[in-house]
Design a protein around this motif. Structure first.
Motif, PDB file in Angstrom:
ATOM      1  N   LEU A  47     -11.143   4.417   3.565  1.00  0.00           N
ATOM      2  CA  LEU A  47     -10.262   3.649   3.221  1.00  0.00           C
ATOM      3  C   LEU A  47     -10.554   2.001   3.045  1.00  0.00           C
ATOM      4  O   LEU A  47     -11.135   2.007   4.027  1.00  0.00           O
ATOM      5  CB  LEU A  47      -9.008   3.920   3.315  1.00  0.00           C
ATOM      6  N   PRO A  48      -9.837   2.495   2.253  1.00  0.00           N
ATOM      7  CA  PRO A  48     -10.296  -0.194   1.740  1.00  0.00           C
ATOM      8  C   PRO A  48      -9.482  -0.373   2.868  1.00  0.00           C
ATOM      9  O   PRO A  48      -8.587   0.092   2.950  1.00  0.00           O
ATOM     10  CB  PRO A  48      -9.744   0.105   0.109  1.00  0.00           C
ATOM     11  N   ALA A  49      -9.458  -1.436   2.495  1.00  0.00           N
ATOM     12  CA  ALA A  49      -8.757  -2.821   4.352  1.00  0.00           C
ATOM     13  C   ALA A  49      -7.077  -2.958   3.272  1.00  0.00           C
ATOM     14  O   ALA A  49      -7.019  -2.559   2.192  1.00  0.00           O
ATOM     15  CB  ALA A  49      -9.384  -3.763   3.262  1.00  0.00           C
ATOM     16  N   GLY A  50      -6.509  -2.840   4.061  1.00  0.00           N
ATOM     17  CA  GLY A  50      -5.146  -2.208   4.112  1.00  0.00           C
ATOM     18  C   GLY A  50      -4.374  -2.736   5.397  1.00  0.00           C
ATOM     19  O   GLY A  50      -4.600  -4.337   5.795  1.00  0.00           O
ATOM     20  N   ILE A  51      -2.972  -2.798   5.570  1.00  0.00           N
ATOM     21  CA  ILE A  51      -2.000  -3.623   5.822  1.00  0.00           C
ATOM     22  C   ILE A  51      -1.765  -2.400   6.526  1.00  0.00           C
ATOM     23  O   ILE A  51      -1.500  -1.335   5.750  1.00  0.00           O
ATOM     24  CB  ILE A  51      -1.204  -4.447   5.437  1.00  0.00           C
ATOM     25  N   ILE A  52      -1.639  -2.523   7.957  1.00  0.00           N
ATOM     26  CA  ILE A  52      -0.256  -0.488   8.635  1.00  0.00           C
ATOM     27  C   ILE A  52       0.623  -1.171   9.098  1.00  0.00           C
ATOM     28  O   ILE A  52       1.249  -2.933   9.562  1.00  0.00           O
ATOM     29  CB  ILE A  52      -1.778  -0.478   9.612  1.00  0.00           C
ATOM     30  N   VAL A  53       1.377  -1.172   8.817  1.00  0.00           N
ATOM     31  CA  VAL A  53       3.294  -1.222   9.531  1.00  0.00           C
ATOM     32  C   VAL A  53       3.568  -0.210  10.565  1.00  0.00           C
ATOM     33  O   VAL A  53       3.523   1.295   9.937  1.00  0.00           O
ATOM     34  CB  VAL A  53       4.257  -1.103   8.126  1.00  0.00           C
ATOM     35  N   THR A  85      18.582  14.927   4.600  1.00  0.00           N
ATOM     36  CA  THR A  85      18.436  16.514   3.303  1.00  0.00           C
ATOM     37  C   THR A  85      16.938  16.877   4.205  1.00  0.00           C
ATOM     38  O   THR A  85      16.940  17.656   2.838  1.00  0.00           O
ATOM     39  CB  THR A  85      18.425  15.465   2.137  1.00  0.00           C
ATOM     40  N   GLY A  86      16.578  16.303   4.819  1.00  0.00           N
ATOM     41  CA  GLY A  86      14.957  16.456   5.082  1.00  0.00           C
ATOM     42  C   GLY A  86      14.565  16.666   3.662  1.00  0.00           C
ATOM     43  O   GLY A  86      12.703  17.070   3.650  1.00  0.00           O
ATOM     44  N   LEU A  87      14.189  15.047   2.784  1.00  0.00           N
ATOM     45  CA  LEU A  87      13.464  14.750   1.930  1.00  0.00           C
ATOM     46  C   LEU A  87      13.049  13.714   2.917  1.00  0.00           C
ATOM     47  O   LEU A  87      11.946  13.114   1.556  1.00  0.00           O
ATOM     48  CB  LEU A  87      14.395  14.774   0.570  1.00  0.00           C
ATOM     49  N   GLY A  88      13.512  12.854   3.526  1.00  0.00           N
ATOM     50  CA  GLY A  88      13.357  11.216   3.309  1.00  0.00           C
ATOM     51  C   GLY A  88      12.032  11.141   3.576  1.00  0.00           C
ATOM     52  O   GLY A  88      11.237  10.487   2.847  1.00  0.00           O
ATOM     53  N   LEU A  89      11.118  11.312   4.574  1.00  0.00           N
ATOM     54  CA  LEU A  89      10.035  11.743   4.564  1.00  0.00           C
ATOM     55  C   LEU A  89       8.766  11.704   3.639  1.00  0.00           C
ATOM     56  O   LEU A  89       7.827  11.642   3.083  1.00  0.00           O
ATOM     57  CB  LEU A  89       9.279  12.173   6.107  1.00  0.00           C
ATOM     58  N   TRP A  90       9.354  13.255   2.989  1.00  0.00           N
ATOM     59  CA  TRP A  90       8.330  14.031   2.079  1.00  0.00           C
ATOM     60  C   TRP A  90       7.777  12.708   1.149  1.00  0.00           C
ATOM     61  O   TRP A  90       7.048  13.202   0.505  1.00  0.00           O
ATOM     62  CB  TRP A  90       9.275  15.338   1.724  1.00  0.00           C
ATOM     63  N   VAL A  91       9.342  12.679   0.770  1.00  0.00           N
ATOM     64  CA  VAL A  91       8.830  11.621  -0.458  1.00  0.00           C
ATOM     65  C   VAL A  91       8.583  10.483  -0.434  1.00  0.00           C
ATOM     66  O   VAL A  91       7.978   9.804  -0.890  1.00  0.00           O
ATOM     67  CB  VAL A  91      10.924  11.079  -1.134  1.00  0.00           C
ATOM     68  N   SER A  92       8.713   9.407   0.882  1.00  0.00           N
ATOM     69  CA  SER A  92       7.942   8.528   1.825  1.00  0.00           C
ATOM     70  C   SER A  92       6.819   9.099   1.252  1.00  0.00           C
ATOM     71  O   SER A  92       6.181   8.594   0.811  1.00  0.00           O
ATOM     72  CB  SER A  92       8.374   8.806   2.552  1.00  0.00           C
ATOM     73  N   MET A  93       6.032  10.079   1.900  1.00  0.00           N
ATOM     74  CA  MET A  93       4.926  10.553   1.950  1.00  0.00           C
ATOM     75  C   MET A  93       4.197  10.388   0.370  1.00  0.00           C
ATOM     76  O   MET A  93       3.391   9.630   0.117  1.00  0.00           O
ATOM     77  CB  MET A  93       4.347  11.837   2.762  1.00  0.00           C
ATOM     78  N   GLY A  94       5.048  10.974  -0.563  1.00  0.00           N
ATOM     79  CA  GLY A  94       4.808  10.820  -2.274  1.00  0.00           C
ATOM     80  C   GLY A  94       4.244   9.155  -2.364  1.00  0.00           C
ATOM     81  O   GLY A  94       3.250   8.992  -3.212  1.00  0.00           O
ATOM     82  N   ILE A  95       5.530   8.536  -2.138  1.00  0.00           N
ATOM     83  CA  ILE A  95       5.211   7.809  -2.485  1.00  0.00           C
ATOM     84  C   ILE A  95       3.883   5.994  -1.790  1.00  0.00           C
ATOM     85  O   ILE A  95       3.373   5.794  -2.569  1.00  0.00           O
ATOM     86  CB  ILE A  95       6.703   6.627  -2.238  1.00  0.00           C
ATOM     87  N   VAL A  96       3.998   6.867  -0.739  1.00  0.00           N
ATOM     88  CA  VAL A  96       2.709   5.527  -0.077  1.00  0.00           C
ATOM     89  C   VAL A  96       1.494   6.757  -0.701  1.00  0.00           C
ATOM     90  O   VAL A  96      -0.080   6.101  -0.851  1.00  0.00           O
ATOM     91  CB  VAL A  96       2.582   6.422   1.815  1.00  0.00           C
ATOM     92  N   GLN A  97       1.287   8.070  -0.977  1.00  0.00           N
ATOM     93  CA  GLN A  97      -0.273   8.767  -1.198  1.00  0.00           C
ATOM     94  C   GLN A  97      -0.017   7.784  -2.547  1.00  0.00           C
ATOM     95  O   GLN A  97      -0.943   7.868  -2.758  1.00  0.00           O
ATOM     96  CB  GLN A  97       0.257  10.277  -1.111  1.00  0.00           C
ATOM     97  N   LYS A  98       0.773   8.534  -3.542  1.00  0.00           N
ATOM     98  CA  LYS A  98       0.415   6.985  -4.678  1.00  0.00           C
ATOM     99  C   LYS A  98       0.132   5.709  -4.529  1.00  0.00           C
ATOM    100  O   LYS A  98      -0.676   5.454  -5.523  1.00  0.00           O
ATOM    101  CB  LYS A  98       2.278   7.158  -5.610  1.00  0.00           C
ATOM    102  N   HIS A  99       1.436   5.593  -3.673  1.00  0.00           N
ATOM    103  CA  HIS A  99      -0.237   3.444  -3.913  1.00  0.00           C
ATOM    104  C   HIS A  99      -1.470   4.258  -2.671  1.00  0.00           C
ATOM    105  O   HIS A  99      -2.195   3.124  -2.770  1.00  0.00           O
ATOM    106  CB  HIS A  99       0.744   2.901  -2.521  1.00  0.00           C
ATOM    107  N   GLY A 100      -1.852   5.574  -2.772  1.00  0.00           N
ATOM    108  CA  GLY A 100      -3.152   5.216  -2.482  1.00  0.00           C
ATOM    109  C   GLY A 100      -3.634   4.931  -0.188  1.00  0.00           C
ATOM    110  O   GLY A 100      -4.892   5.114   0.748  1.00  0.00           O
ATOM    111  N   GLY A 101      -2.307   4.921   0.088  1.00  0.00           N
ATOM    112  CA  GLY A 101      -2.275   5.045   1.418  1.00  0.00           C
ATOM    113  C   GLY A 101      -2.319   6.164   2.666  1.00  0.00           C
ATOM    114  O   GLY A 101      -1.764   7.531   1.599  1.00  0.00           O
ATOM    115  N   THR A 102      -1.462   6.408   4.181  1.00  0.00           N
ATOM    116  CA  THR A 102      -1.354   7.523   4.635  1.00  0.00           C
ATOM    117  C   THR A 102       0.008   7.486   5.516  1.00  0.00           C
ATOM    118  O   THR A 102      -0.174   5.356   5.669  1.00  0.00           O
ATOM    119  CB  THR A 102      -2.568   7.743   4.669  1.00  0.00           C
ATOM    120  N   ILE A 103       0.453   8.471   6.226  1.00  0.00           N
ATOM    121  CA  ILE A 103       1.515   7.501   6.898  1.00  0.00           C
ATOM    122  C   ILE A 103       1.554   8.812   7.934  1.00  0.00           C
ATOM    123  O   ILE A 103       0.459  10.646   7.718  1.00  0.00           O
ATOM    124  CB  ILE A 103       3.204   8.397   6.599  1.00  0.00           C
ATOM    125  N   ARG A 104       1.314   8.351   8.899  1.00  0.00           N
ATOM    126  CA  ARG A 104       0.501   8.611  10.872  1.00  0.00           C
ATOM    127  C   ARG A 104       1.785   8.734  11.565  1.00  0.00           C
ATOM    128  O   ARG A 104       2.535   8.225  11.436  1.00  0.00           O
ATOM    129  CB  ARG A 104      -0.308   8.568  11.160  1.00  0.00           C
TER     130      ARG A 104
END
Lengths: 598, 129
Positions: free
Chosen positions: A506-512, A542-561
């Motif tokens: 993983l390259p350098a980044g920001i953790i929120v 809706t059960g879609l929030g975190l799934w969509v969020s993960m998709g967006i973050v992954q698109k940015h090259g990040g992850t959600i833990r």
């Protein structure tokens, strides 16, 4: 039967015949020795007979000499007599020694000696006579009688010896016959023993051989069955499977793979993978890296780049989701590469629809919040305008105007925030994450106030990243709304922004990190949090929030833990969003592993 | 026989809006008490002979629906007017109030509604501006 046992049997089958032959040799030797003793006895008999005959001859010589002298008076004719007389004692002695072991012959020899002595005495008397009285008929008769006695005795001895010899000869013959039978019998016994033993050993070896053969046959059967089973399994699997050798030539492909690539297995096998597995980037249309080369280079399991499209032989295009892995032998050496992929064209379409739907839902929720936010100041402005119309006092009027302006300012701020939500750049732009998060918090301020939630925002450093602000705003809105709902009345939420140093992958980044004081995730739910339609909020989500969020973050090259906190007051959910400083959106990699959940 | 003008209790967490509303209502001849949240509003409700309650719905802690229920349980005759920015309120809330009005309307609508909800005796005691 193992090898040691087999060797033992070999040794036994070698040693036993040698042993039996040695025994046989010993037996033969003993028999030969016995037989030679018997033959020696015959020899002795022959020599005795010869000696007896010699003795008789000497006696006859003496008699002949004496007779000649009597008739001629020639003393020279006495020469044989003298010679024989001198030899006689020696001959008797020799014969007596030879006859020592005999029962009756020594007696006969003694008789013979006695008679000879008598005759010798008679011969002496003849020699003693004066020369003119040499012939005496009476005396001659006496001499003849004596000599006949000697001759009878000698004949008797010879006959006795011949009888003895015959008996011995018979014994020898009998022995020879016995020997023959003994050897025959021994040979037969040894032969049978050897035959039986060898047969038994060979039977054992043969049985073991049969067993081993049966086992090998069974093993090969099982191997074949298992190979068939695996082949059938691979063949029937719902995903496409292609395996290649180390050079990237196709060795196997199943039905789904044949269907997707448009090549039949018989045509494809032996061909280089890139001929059959023609993959490109779905959007840029650039040719994607050959997975065989990539696996050989990295020597590990890889997922192919996101947005990979497979062009079939007939020119049909499928969006595929796939992975490639090295095939290793027992020593861990790479012996080939296996590719597993599936057609996700439909899934992608469905996902796109779901994402669009969730975007709408988020927009709807935001709109409601914003409308509420705007309504309050608008209400005040309407009231103030009403007051202004009837107010004469200039001071009051200016006070009302000022208040109205303030309320309008609030409205403007909210509407500006709203506008920025929909201004989405085409390429990633620099975003100050703190500013973005402040904006989201402002939008949610009303709800935060309603629930009297205490929020802490800690910023360790400047937090600028590259990305798409509207999408990230959606992510943070989602995560903050979750935290607000979980924290509940008088709860608290801590938001921490920190720098993440570069790591291996993983390259350098920001953790929120967003931590709340709520109840946390039910432990069983954690692994499902990022699945679409999974919700812990019942009918409210809706059960879609975190799934969509993960998709967006992954698109940015990040992850959600996500994890549950362990210290008060933030013992609820902890959501860490890692976003790389430099956007990876240009290279569009795919995260091969499922989202890391800790 | 009551002599003073009707006493209105306004409860809203939007302090600025609340003070403006107070001025508007006073100008319209009402006496006005204000409270920034549910609990202090209930306290005033019990201490004073309130003629009508103007209640905001979305408030931190105790929402308007809850406040209205408690008031109904204590003195059911006092009319309650729910003021809200939300379009769709839970049905249970509509039952415990006499009427609802969207925020952002012209204040005259609010005043008309108040007069309509007040008992006729009280209506006449309002000191018109």
């Amino acid at each position: 039967m193992n090898l040691a046992e087999f060797r033992r049997i070999l040794k036994q089958t070698a040693i036993l015949p040698i042993l039996l032959l040695v025994i046989m040799g010993g037996l033969a030797l003993a028999l030969i020795r016995q037989s030679s003793t018997a033959t020696t006895a015959l020899d002795v008999s022959d020599r005795i007979t010869a000696d007896i005959i010699d003795l008789e001859k000497l006696i006859l010589d003496q008699e002949t000499g004496l007779r000649g002298y009597e008739l001629t008076h020639d003393p020279s004719l006495l020469q044989p007599y003298e010679t024989a007389a001198a030899q006689m004692p020696q001959s008797f002695q020799a014969l007596s020694e030879k006859l020592r072991d005999r029962r009756r012959q020594p007696l006969r020899l003694a008789n013979l000696r006695d008679r000879y002595q008598l005759w010798l005495a008679f011969s002496q008397s003849v020699l003693a006579r004066p020369a003119d009285h040499l012939t005496d008929p009476a005396a001659d008769v006496k001499g003849k009688v004596l000599m006949d006695g000697i001759r009878d005795e000698i004949r008797e001895m010879l006959e006795a010896e011949t009888r003895a010899r015959n008996i011995r000869l018979e014994a020898v013959r009998l022995r020879q016959k016995q020997e023959f039978f003994v050897i025959l019998l021994a040979s037969l016994v040894i032969g049978i023993v050897l035959a039986l033993f060898t047969r038994n050993r060979l039977h054992r070896v043969s049985r073991s051989y049969q067993t081993a053969l049966a086992q090998i046959s069974q093993t090969s059967h099982n191997l074949y069955d298992s190979q068939q089973k695996y082949l059938t399994t691979l063949e029937s699997i719902g995903d496409a499977v292609i395996s290649c050798d180390l050079n990237g030539n196709i060795e196997f492909m199943n039905a789904v793979a044949q269907d997707l690539t448009g090549w039949t297995a018989s045509e494809a096998i032996g061909r280089p993978l890139q001929d059959v597995f023609n993959i490109i980037h779905e959007e840029t249309r650039e040719i994607a890296e050959n997975p065989v080369d990539k696996v050989r280079r990295l020597n590990q399991v890889i997922g192919l780049a996101n947005h990979t499209a497979l062009i079939s032989r007939q020119g049909k295009e499928f969006v595929i989701d796939d992975s490639a892995a090295p095939i290793r032998n027992a020593q861990g050496e790479m012996t080939g590469i296996v590719l597993v992929f599936r057609n996700v064209t439909e899934k992608k379409r469905t996902e796109a629809a779901l994402i669009a739907g969730e975007k709408l839902a988020v927009a709807g929720r935001l709109a409601a919040t914003i409308a509420h936010e705007i309504h309050n100041p608008l209400d005040s402005v309407a009231n103030l305008l009403y007051l202004l119309t009837g107010e004469e006092n200039p001071e009051k009027r200016s006070e009302y105007l000022q208040m109205a302006q303030q309320e309008l300012g609030r409205t403007m701020q909210i509407s500006r925030t709203m506008l920025s939500l929909y201004r989405e750049p085409k390429a990633p732009v620099n975003i100050d994450l703190q500013e973005l998060i402040d904006g989201v918090l402002l939008l949610l301020d009303r709800r935060i106030q309603q629930l009297s939630i205490r929020t802490e925002l800690q910023v360790v450093d400047t937090a600028t990243i590259e990305g798409f602000p509207a999408e990230l705003r959606q992510v943070f809105t989602n995560v903050f709304v979750n935290a607000i709902e979980a924290a509940g009345l008088f709860g608290s939420i801590a938001i921490t922004l920190s720098k993440a140093p570069p790591e291996e992958l993983l390259p350098a980044g920001i953790i929120v990190e967003v931590a709340d004081s709520g109840a946390g995730f039910p432990p069983a739910s954690i692994e499902h949090l990022f699945q679409p339609f999974f919700t812990t909020k019942g009918d409210q989500g809706t059960g879609l929030g975190l799934w969509v969020s993960m998709g967006i973050v992954q698109k940015h090259g990040g992850t959600i833990r996500v994890r549950n906190g362990d210290s008060e007051p933030f013992s609820g959910a902890h959501v860490s969003i890692y976003l790389p400083t430099r956007s990876l959106l240009h290279t569009a990699p795919r995260i091969a592993a499922p989202p890391a959940v800790s | 026989m009551p002599t003073s003008s009707p006493l209105i209790l306004c409860i809203d967490d939007e302090v600025c809006g609340l003070s403006i509303r107070k001025i508007v209502l006073e100008r319209s001849g009402f006496r006005v008490l204000t409270a920034p949240d549910g609990p202090s509003g209930l306290e005033l409700f019990h201490q004073h002979p309130i003629d009508l309650v103007v209640l905001d719905y979305a408030m931190p802690g105790m929402n308007g629906g809850e406040v209205a229920e408690r008031m109904r349980a204590a003195i059911p005759e006092v009319p309650i007017l729910l003021l809200s920015a939300y379009l769709d309120l839970p049905p249970s809330v509509a039952k415990s109030v006499d009427s609802t009005i969207m925020k952002g309307n012209n204040p005259e609508v609010l005043i008309e509604k108040l007069i309509e909800l007040l008992p006729p005796v009280k209506r006449r005691l309002r000191k018109a501006p």
